[in-house]
Design a protein around this motif. Structure first.
Motif, PDB file in Angstrom:
ATOM      1  N   LEU A   7     -60.436  98.015  -6.917  1.00 63.72           N
ATOM      2  CA  LEU A   7     -59.101  97.423  -6.976  1.00 63.72           C
ATOM      3  C   LEU A   7     -58.500  97.455  -5.573  1.00 63.72           C
ATOM      4  CD1 LEU A   7     -57.761  98.946 -10.318  1.00 63.72           C
ATOM      5  CD2 LEU A   7     -59.261  96.977  -9.943  1.00 63.72           C
ATOM      6  N   PRO A  48     -62.054 102.192 -11.309  1.00 61.41           N
ATOM      7  CA  PRO A  48     -61.839 102.903 -12.578  1.00 61.41           C
ATOM      8  C   PRO A  48     -62.780 102.494 -13.709  1.00 61.41           C
ATOM      9  CG  PRO A  48     -60.230 101.149 -12.350  1.00 61.41           C
ATOM     10  CD  PRO A  48     -61.043 101.143 -11.086  1.00 61.41           C
ATOM     11  N   VAL A  56     -54.457 104.407 -12.066  1.00 59.43           N
ATOM     12  CA  VAL A  56     -55.835 104.001 -11.780  1.00 59.43           C
ATOM     13  C   VAL A  56     -56.740 105.211 -11.646  1.00 59.43           C
ATOM     14  CG1 VAL A  56     -57.324 102.927 -10.039  1.00 59.43           C
ATOM     15  CG2 VAL A  56     -55.165 101.820 -10.692  1.00 59.43           C
ATOM     16  N   GLN A  68     -53.947 103.769  -6.015  1.00 50.94           N
ATOM     17  CA  GLN A  68     -54.644 104.653  -6.936  1.00 50.94           C
ATOM     18  C   GLN A  68     -53.709 105.274  -7.973  1.00 50.94           C
ATOM     19  OE1 GLN A  68     -54.451 104.901  -3.635  1.00 50.94           O
ATOM     20  NE2 GLN A  68     -54.505 106.990  -2.884  1.00 50.94           N
ATOM     21  N   ILE A  99     -55.182  94.696  -9.414  1.00 50.83           N
ATOM     22  CA  ILE A  99     -54.504  95.684 -10.259  1.00 50.83           C
ATOM     23  C   ILE A  99     -53.900  95.005 -11.482  1.00 50.83           C
ATOM     24  CG2 ILE A  99     -52.615  97.361 -10.338  1.00 50.83           C
ATOM     25  CD1 ILE A  99     -53.159  97.829  -7.334  1.00 50.83           C
ATOM     26  N   VAL A 135     -60.391 104.095  -6.622  1.00 53.77           N
ATOM     27  CA  VAL A 135     -59.861 102.844  -7.163  1.00 53.77           C
ATOM     28  C   VAL A 135     -60.966 101.979  -7.775  1.00 53.77           C
ATOM     29  CG1 VAL A 135     -57.776 102.756  -5.762  1.00 53.77           C
ATOM     30  CG2 VAL A 135     -59.918 101.865  -4.825  1.00 53.77           C
TER      31      VAL A 135
END
Length: 395
Positions: free
Chosen positions: A215, A112, A34, A25, A221, A110
């Motif tokens: 993610l 976003p 993130v 994160q 990522i 996570v």
């Protein structure tokens, strides 16, 4: 309805790479962490609801500068999470108690790329009476059941959905359900909607978003970073023009506002030339034809219809195609009546019809210096421009 938001961000992200890279994160995508992207999405959608970030005890130094950059630290409460996601969510819910929300959204830190349209759909379902709203996408892949490295059965995907967040609840109900689950020692819930199901609370599905990905892996990522760092914004501008003849009457409707006048605009609907032009401008941004394609003047059901129906339909077409309306500008060309005294009301009407901020709505007017059909007061013309940003559609 008073809404609270819980952002769950206490995990360690073991599948997202080596521990030296830090919790996922706080990994950088597009030049920001993130979770900063996640918080920014919620703050841009609703900057009044209290937010609780459930963080790991070791992450204070990572989270603090993010809150300072967002300039929202005063309305974001940070609490320490537990050993599991379920425990962390309960900690976040308990922390919201003093705010006395009626409803709460629970979201993975996570994810976003959550978008405002989905959040709006969730709120609308709560307003219609739903206690639990779960955004989800219908499963499209063929599913197989495996055993010892072999596919042994094809599983029907009919009625199967992939759950997303934010999952949204009547606050007191989900808090009571979480407390009951903790007291019973049950720890095998995979999301908060499953706790609601266990507690016997009906769960209403709403359409999720393909962009609202979680993610999880290092590759996720990397791809998110590429999307934000290298992707070009898909900004489109559409233009519209319309003109209607004037005849003897008691007034005209422009931008949804009736103005008393000794003439009226002639047309199959209410002949709101401004909204007709803006409807065409919006439809142009996604290649959806023009107002006549959607509302043929030969169709008797549109006789005398309010033109806001047309504009709101065009706005829905834009949003259904992944667009966010950024700006709407209308120029009216008329000798009379005077537009100035009604400009603010017109802008407010556009803001309401399009669901965008007043500052994004512009109405201007000019005469034709007594030249041509406008100058002879035989008609009124309008030119409109709309700017729309489309998500997930690279240039």
């Amino acid at each position: 309805m008073k809404l609270g938001i819980v952002i769950v961000a206490a995990g360690r992200g073991e599948r997202a790479g080596s521990p030296e890279e830090g919790p996922k994160q706080y990994r950088s995508i597009g030049g920001r962490a993130v979770i900063e992207h996640t918080l920014a999405r919620f703050l841009s959608w609703n900057d009044t609801s209290p937010i609780v970030v459930v963080s790991h005890a070791d992450d204070a130094a990572l989270l603090s500068p993010i809150l300072q950059r967002l300039s929202a630290g005063a309305r974001i409460l940070v609490v320490t999470g537990g050993a599991s996601r379920q425990q962390s969510v309960l900690a976040g819910l308990e922390a919201l108690a003093s705010e006395e929300p009626t409803h709460v959204m629970i979201h993975d830190g996570v994810r976003p790329f959550v978008d405002a349209d989905m959040l709006d759909r969730i709120v609308a379902l709560h307003a219609a009476g739903a206690d639990v709203v779960l955004p989800a996408l219908a499963v499209t892949d063929t599913l197989k059941r495996g055993d010892d490295g072999h596919a042994v059965e094809t599983v029907s995907r009919q009625g199967l959905y992939a759950a997303q967040t934010p999952q949204s609840f009547a606050y007191r109900d989900i808090l009571a359900a979480h407390r009951a689950a903790a007291a019973s020692g049950k720890t095998d819930f995979t999301d908060d909607a499953s706790i609601a199901e266990w507690a016997g609370i009906p769960v209403v599905l709403t359409e999720g978003s393909v962009d609202n990905v979680k993610l999880t892996l290092k590759r996720d990522i990397t791809m998110a970073d590429e999307k934000l760092s290298l992707g070009l914004p898909d900004v489109r501008t559409g233009n519209g023009y319309d003109v209607h003849q004037l005849e003897a009457g008691d007034g005209v409707t422009l931008c949804g506002i009736f103005i008393e006048h000794n003439q009226r605009l002639k047309g199959h609907s209410d002949a709101d030339v401004a909204l007709h032009a803006l409807t065409d401008a919006l439809l142009a941004t996604c290649g959806a034809g023009d107002i006549g394609d959607h509302f043929p003047p030969s169709d008797p059901q549109w006789k005398g219809a309010a033109s806001r129906i047309f504009l709101e339909h065009a706005a829905k077409v834009v949003r259904d195609n992944g667009g966010t309306i950024m700006n709407a500008d209308v120029s009216l060309i008329a000798e009379a009546p005077r537009i100035g005294p009604h400009r603010q009301a017109m802008r407010e009407a556009l803001s309401d019809m399009l669901g965008i901020a007043l500052e994004r709505c512009s109405v201007k007017a000019t005469t034709n210096e007594t030249i041509g059909f406008v100058g002879r007061r035989e008609g009124i013309a309008a030119i409109a421009t709309a700017t729309v940003v489309y998500r997930g559609r690279p240039l």
